[in-house]
Design a protein around this motif. Structure first.
Motif, short mmCIF file in Angstrom:
data_model
loop_
_atom_site.label_atom_id
_atom_site.label_comp_id
_atom_site.label_asym_id
_atom_site.label_seq_id
_atom_site.Cartn_x
_atom_site.Cartn_y
_atom_site.Cartn_z
N PRO A 43 -30.60 -60.41 25.22
CA PRO A 43 -30.82 -60.55 23.68
C PRO A 43 -30.14 -61.82 23.19
O PRO A 43 -28.76 -62.21 23.69
CB PRO A 43 -30.13 -59.34 22.95
CG PRO A 43 -30.26 -58.17 24.18
CD PRO A 43 -30.14 -58.99 25.24
N LYS A 44 -30.52 -62.70 22.19
CA LYS A 44 -30.04 -63.65 21.65
C LYS A 44 -28.56 -63.48 21.32
O LYS A 44 -27.88 -64.56 21.23
CB LYS A 44 -30.89 -64.39 20.55
CG LYS A 44 -32.19 -64.87 21.05
CD LYS A 44 -32.12 -65.94 21.88
CE LYS A 44 -33.67 -66.64 22.28
NZ LYS A 44 -33.60 -67.74 23.45
N PHE A 45 -28.44 -62.49 20.40
CA PHE A 45 -27.02 -62.38 19.96
C PHE A 45 -25.96 -62.06 20.98
O PHE A 45 -24.65 -61.89 20.86
CB PHE A 45 -27.07 -61.20 18.81
CG PHE A 45 -27.19 -59.61 19.53
CD1 PHE A 45 -26.16 -59.00 19.87
CD2 PHE A 45 -28.43 -59.15 19.86
CE1 PHE A 45 -26.28 -57.70 20.46
CE2 PHE A 45 -28.67 -57.90 20.47
CZ PHE A 45 -27.56 -56.92 20.77
N THR A 47 -23.69 -63.39 23.84
CA THR A 47 -23.24 -64.37 24.11
C THR A 47 -22.50 -64.39 25.58
O THR A 47 -21.86 -63.28 25.92
CB THR A 47 -22.13 -65.23 23.22
OG1 THR A 47 -20.85 -64.14 23.15
CG2 THR A 47 -22.92 -65.38 21.65
N ARG A 101 -28.95 -71.19 29.10
CA ARG A 101 -29.02 -71.65 27.67
C ARG A 101 -28.75 -73.08 27.47
O ARG A 101 -28.85 -73.50 26.47
CB ARG A 101 -28.50 -70.69 26.63
CG ARG A 101 -28.67 -69.24 26.80
CD ARG A 101 -28.25 -68.30 25.72
NE ARG A 101 -28.74 -66.85 25.79
CZ ARG A 101 -28.26 -65.94 25.01
NH1 ARG A 101 -27.19 -66.18 24.47
NH2 ARG A 101 -29.06 -64.78 24.95
#
Length: 228
Positions: A43-45, A47, A101
């Motif tokens: 998921p994007k959140f 890190t 990313r």
């Protein structure tokens, strides 16, 4: 999407994702396939730093498994296998996610990875120290010391060759996790066997580190001669 396109896509992602290090471990192919499969699903959140913390928490779960195994019941050691899996997930994906990313922080990530690895192995070693009996705690100390030695070797190799590798031949952190998981299972089935198996692994680590250290000294000597 055709098979050739999938292969090309994997190769492109793998080249970008693993560009900062060389791997020689026996599970390299399977591990990289798994990582490339998982990266797009993170998921994007989440890190890279969160994944590093997750990996450390996994080591903490291994520590807890040893404590529960010592004071409650040795079948709690099986929790350690889950902890090792979590540790692999966080430790293997954190830096790879940054490269995937296109947000790598090469030196920050390099330093954080070393620190997290050291904290993780100390937690696991301290957990085994609590679990160990009858003076065999020395094996836990030796294991942590030898793993620390292997970390130092990887840094020296990087300094001398400018190539970063976390493996000792066919054995890397992933293989070591499988070995520890195997030892935990055998200990649950045959209580007391961990002393002999952990002692054997410690001896093997000593041999590997000694060989790698001699190789490093030869590489350092050769580099000195070439610079003269």
């Amino acid at each position: 999407m055709g098979k050739e396109t999938q292969v090309e896509g994997f190769s492109a992602i793998a080249q970008r994702t693993f560009s900062d290090r060389q791997r020689t471990n026996i599970l390299k192919k399977a591990e990289q396939l798994t990582i490339v499969f998982l990266l797009p699903k993170v998921p994007k959140f989440i890190t890279p730093n969160i994944l590093t913390l997750l990996g450390t928490l996994g080591s903490g779960l291994v520590f807890l498994a040893f404590v529960l195994g010592a004071y409650v019941g040795n079948w709690y050691l099986l929790l350690g296998i889950i902890g090792l899996a979590i540790n692999w997930l966080g430790d293997s994906l954190d830096g790879r996610l940054a490269y995937y990313r296109n947000i790598p922080r090469r030196w920050y990530g390099f330093a954080l990875d070393i620190i997290a690895d050291w904290i993780g192995i100390v937690l696991i070693g301290f957990g085994y120290y609590i679990y160990a009996e009858n003076g065999t705690q020395i094996v836990a100390f030796a294991f942590v010391a030898l793993y620390g030695w292997s970390i130092i070797i990887s840094q020296l190799r990087y300094k001398i060759t400018n190539e970063y590798s976390i493996d000792s031949g066919f054995v890397g952190p992933t293989e070591l996790r499988f070995i520890i998981a195997f030892i935990l299972i055998i200990e649950v089935l045959f209580q007391g066997s961990i002393t002999y198996l952990a002692g054997l692994i410690t001896i093997i680590l000593l041999i590997i580190n000694s060989i790698d250290s001699l190789k490093l000294l030869r590489l350092g000597d050769l580099k000195d001669k070439n610079q003269d």
